[in-house]
Design an enzyme around this catalytic site. Structure first.
Site, PDB file in Angstrom:
ATOM      1  N   SER A 115       0.852  -1.192   0.000  1.00 50.23           N
ATOM      2  CA  SER A 115       0.000   0.000   0.000  1.00 50.23           C
ATOM      3  C   SER A 115       0.889   1.244   0.000  1.00 50.23           C
ATOM      4  CB  SER A 115      -0.932  -0.038   1.213  1.00 50.23           C
ATOM      5  OG  SER A 115      -1.941   0.935   1.100  1.00 50.23           O
ATOM      6  N   ASN A 116       0.355   2.399   0.318  1.00 52.08           N
ATOM      7  CA  ASN A 116       1.163   3.622   0.380  1.00 52.08           C
ATOM      8  C   ASN A 116       0.638   4.544   1.468  1.00 52.08           C
ATOM      9  OD1 ASN A 116      -0.832   5.527  -0.848  1.00 52.08           O
ATOM     10  ND2 ASN A 116      -0.631   4.080  -2.552  1.00 52.08           N
ATOM     11  N   ARG A 117       1.265   5.688   1.637  1.00 50.95           N
ATOM     12  CA  ARG A 117       0.981   6.555   2.777  1.00 50.95           C
ATOM     13  C   ARG A 117      -0.214   7.481   2.594  1.00 50.95           C
ATOM     14  NH1 ARG A 117       5.159   6.261   6.329  1.00 50.95           N
ATOM     15  NH2 ARG A 117       7.165   5.588   5.507  1.00 50.95           N
TER      16      ARG A 117
END
Ligand code: CTP
Length: 253
Positions: free
Chosen positions: A58-60
């Site tokens: 995933s990412n931030r």
């Protein structure tokens, strides 16, 4: 609201809404309904791409920017749909929310909504790669000094570019770009390749910009080659500024 009622009257309609919901409805009532009759689709948040049943890539992205745009569009009277990956913030009061997990899910939801949309604001941060195969059972630790596990990644769907043929004629499409180098040139290239009316550009190296913060320092580039730099603003103020520009484009068509 509907739910558990006071005085032991059971469950049903008649409950006092939560203060946040009341405030959102009051704000919508007081706002000029400049998007009345318009359908606005907004995407927000990251996606999750499975590695195995318990792990993902995933990412931030928190989803704050997209949630702010959806809330502001709804306040302006739009029929608003938020396509949301896993959010780190509460969803907005008002817009219909379609929950998705993967890029493929988000792509499918956007494709379903696009033909009826007057506006698409693609504020989500969909993954660019995903594991080529998600393992059916939990991957075990590999033992031994220097032992490594290699994960093969494949490129995901480009939602904006891949769904262009589904856009309604005259629809306004807004993209975002988070860049760390050659900010303007890279964003201009995305504006062209994804066939956008506007692209909202974050320079991730600037203080107060990017993921997991409440502020944003953005520039907006337009299809006609013009651009403008906005000052450091809250994400709610950036949302209002974006919708002011979208409104001007819609009324010019
Ligand atoms: N986007 C999309 N589909 C993807 C990835 C991104 O539609 N699979 C959208 C984003 O929501 C954003 C815009 O495309 O509005 C630009 O996203 P960005 O990640 O900056 O661009 P990429 O095309 O992924 O390019 P790169 O990551 O190589 O810079």
């Amino acid at each position: 609201d509907t739910g558990e009622l006071a005085w032991g009257e059971g469950v049903g309609p008649g409950r006092l809404p939560e203060p946040d919901a009341l405030l959102a409805h009051i704000a919508r009532t007081l706002e000029r309904p400049s998007f009345a009759g318009k359908r606005v689709v907004v995407t927000a948040g990251p996606t999750r791409e499975a590695i195995d049943p318990v792990r993902f890539i995933s990412n931030r992205s928190s989803g704050k920017m997209g949630v702010a745009v959806a809330a502001a569009a709804w306040r302006r009277g739009a029929d608003t749909i938020l396509v949301a990956g896993p959010l780190a913030v509460d969803p907005p009061v008002g817009p219909a929310v379609i929950r998705v997990e993967t890029v493929a899910d988000m792509d499918e939801a956007v494709r379903a909504e696009l033909p009826a949309a007057d506006v698409l604001v693609m504020a989500a941060a969909p993954a660019d790669f995903r594991p080529k195969r998600a393992a059916a059972s939990k991957l075990k630790r590999v033992h031994g000094a220097g032992a490594a596990r290699v994960l093969e990644l494949e490129t995901t769907e480009d939602i904006l570019a891949g769904s262009r043929h589904l856009r309604r004629p005259g629809a306004v499409v807004v993209g975002f770009a988070l860049e760390t180098e050659d900010v303007v040139a890279n964003a201009r290239a995305k504006l062209a390749s994804k066939d956008l009316d506007m692209i909202v550009v974050n320079d991730a190296t600037q203080p107060g910009a990017g993921f997991e913060v409440d502020t944003n320092k953005v520039a907006i580039l337009y299809r006609d080659g013009s651009s403008e730099d906005l000052p450091l603003l809250s994400k709610d103020e950036v949302a209002e500024a974006i919708l002011d520009r979208v409104e001007a484009l819609l009324h010019g068509r």
